[in-house]
Design a protein around this motif. Sequence first.
Motif, short mmCIF file in Angstrom:
data_model
loop_
_atom_site.label_atom_id
_atom_site.label_comp_id
_atom_site.label_asym_id
_atom_site.label_seq_id
_atom_site.Cartn_x
_atom_site.Cartn_y
_atom_site.Cartn_z
N ASP A 71 0.81 -1.22 0.00
CA ASP A 71 0.00 0.00 0.00
C ASP A 71 0.84 1.26 0.00
O ASP A 71 0.40 2.31 -0.48
CB ASP A 71 -0.92 0.02 1.23
N VAL A 72 2.05 1.19 0.56
CA VAL A 72 2.94 2.35 0.53
C VAL A 72 3.24 2.74 -0.92
O VAL A 72 3.20 3.92 -1.29
CB VAL A 72 4.24 2.06 1.29
N ALA A 73 3.52 1.73 -1.76
CA ALA A 73 3.82 1.99 -3.16
C ALA A 73 2.57 2.46 -3.91
O ALA A 73 2.64 3.35 -4.76
CB ALA A 73 4.40 0.75 -3.82
N VAL A 74 1.42 1.85 -3.60
CA VAL A 74 0.17 2.28 -4.25
C VAL A 74 -0.14 3.72 -3.88
O VAL A 74 -0.53 4.53 -4.73
CB VAL A 74 -1.00 1.34 -3.85
N LEU A 75 0.04 4.05 -2.61
CA LEU A 75 -0.19 5.43 -2.16
C LEU A 75 0.77 6.39 -2.86
O LEU A 75 0.38 7.51 -3.21
CB LEU A 75 -0.03 5.52 -0.64
N TYR A 76 2.00 5.95 -3.07
CA TYR A 76 2.96 6.81 -3.77
C TYR A 76 2.48 7.13 -5.18
O TYR A 76 2.61 8.29 -5.64
CB TYR A 76 4.33 6.14 -3.83
N THR A 77 1.93 6.14 -5.89
CA THR A 77 1.44 6.42 -7.24
C THR A 77 0.31 7.45 -7.22
O THR A 77 0.21 8.29 -8.12
CB THR A 77 0.96 5.14 -7.96
N PHE A 78 -0.51 7.39 -6.18
CA PHE A 78 -1.57 8.39 -6.05
C PHE A 78 -0.99 9.77 -5.79
O PHE A 78 -1.39 10.77 -6.42
CB PHE A 78 -2.54 8.01 -4.92
N LEU A 79 -0.02 9.86 -4.88
CA LEU A 79 0.59 11.15 -4.56
C LEU A 79 1.39 11.69 -5.75
O LEU A 79 1.41 12.91 -5.98
CB LEU A 79 1.49 11.00 -3.34
N ARG A 80 2.02 10.79 -6.48
CA ARG A 80 2.89 11.22 -7.59
C ARG A 80 2.08 11.63 -8.82
O ARG A 80 2.42 12.61 -9.50
CB ARG A 80 3.84 10.07 -7.95
N PHE A 81 1.02 10.90 -9.12
CA PHE A 81 0.31 11.11 -10.38
C PHE A 81 -1.15 11.54 -10.21
O PHE A 81 -1.80 11.86 -11.20
CB PHE A 81 0.33 9.83 -11.22
N GLY A 82 -1.65 11.53 -9.00
CA GLY A 82 -3.08 11.73 -8.80
C GLY A 82 -3.60 13.10 -9.18
O GLY A 82 -4.73 13.23 -9.64
N ARG A 83 -2.79 14.14 -9.02
CA ARG A 83 -3.29 15.50 -9.25
C ARG A 83 -3.69 15.72 -10.70
O ARG A 83 -4.62 16.48 -10.99
CB ARG A 83 -2.26 16.54 -8.82
N ARG A 84 -3.01 15.03 -11.61
CA ARG A 84 -3.32 15.25 -13.03
C ARG A 84 -4.67 14.66 -13.42
O ARG A 84 -5.18 14.94 -14.51
CB ARG A 84 -2.20 14.66 -13.91
N GLU A 85 -5.26 13.85 -12.54
CA GLU A 85 -6.61 13.32 -12.79
C GLU A 85 -7.69 14.31 -12.37
O GLU A 85 -8.87 14.09 -12.61
CB GLU A 85 -6.81 12.02 -12.03
N LEU A 86 -7.27 15.40 -11.71
CA LEU A 86 -8.23 16.32 -11.08
C LEU A 86 -8.27 17.65 -11.82
O LEU A 86 -7.39 17.95 -12.63
CB LEU A 86 -7.83 16.52 -9.62
N PRO A 87 -9.28 18.47 -11.57
CA PRO A 87 -9.38 19.77 -12.25
C PRO A 87 -8.16 20.65 -11.96
O PRO A 87 -7.57 20.57 -10.87
CB PRO A 87 -10.66 20.37 -11.66
N PRO A 88 -7.80 21.52 -12.90
CA PRO A 88 -6.60 22.36 -12.74
C PRO A 88 -6.63 23.28 -11.51
O PRO A 88 -5.57 23.63 -10.98
CB PRO A 88 -6.57 23.19 -14.03
N PHE A 89 -7.84 23.69 -11.06
CA PHE A 89 -7.88 24.61 -9.93
C PHE A 89 -7.38 23.96 -8.64
O PHE A 89 -7.06 24.64 -7.67
CB PHE A 89 -9.30 25.15 -9.72
#
Length: 221
Positions: A71-89
């Motif tokens: 889960d540490v690695a899975v959480l890292y992928t979310f922290l590393r790449f997750g923002r680009r899935e969300l609106p720019p604001f």
Amino acid sequence: MDLFLTGLSGLAWTIVYAESIRIGFRYRTYAVPAAALGLNFAWEWIYAIHDLASGHSGLQGYINLVWALADVAVLYTFLRFGRRELPPFLNRTLFALWAVALVGAGFAVQFLFIGAFGLGPGTGAAQYSAFLQNLLMSGLFIAMFAARRGPRGQSLLIAVAKWLGTLAPTLLFGALGHSPFVLGIGLLCSVFDLAYIGLLLWARLRPGTFGPDARSTLPAR
């Protein structure tokens, strides 16, 4: 039978996490829905530490530790790449605060279950919280498919392994353990999991429905 079902669940969920890590780095995204990830991260670390520290963990305690580390690695992928899935604001600061809130809420929910049902052997906190967040995850996978307008960043292997990994403890604790709650929630998980598998199979059979970039990475920002 108990050992077989425990081992099957452990293997299947380990496959879910390993494939989620692979998908996350390959497609530069996250493959486990964010809310479910926060709950799982908290559940697995709490019960891995408790089970191993108690000295009576058995196979499940070691499985929980493997899941917690993955889960540490899975959480890292979310922290590393997750923002680009969300609106720019949603800037980096807001995204970081949201990530902290998700993980913090995950731990808070687990401790509320423990406060209500206890942490010792025979209590329901671990089972009740695990199956309810599992049902949430099943629904969120379908929501992820809809939000991403197709199978991008998702995997049929994750879907099938998640289904089997949930079905095994449903049989163990629900059917063999005579728990109507676990059996009912587990069967609902299967309904959603099979629906999600069906969506991914449909996407595989008709890839043109989702356009040529259905599995591409999103532009960095």
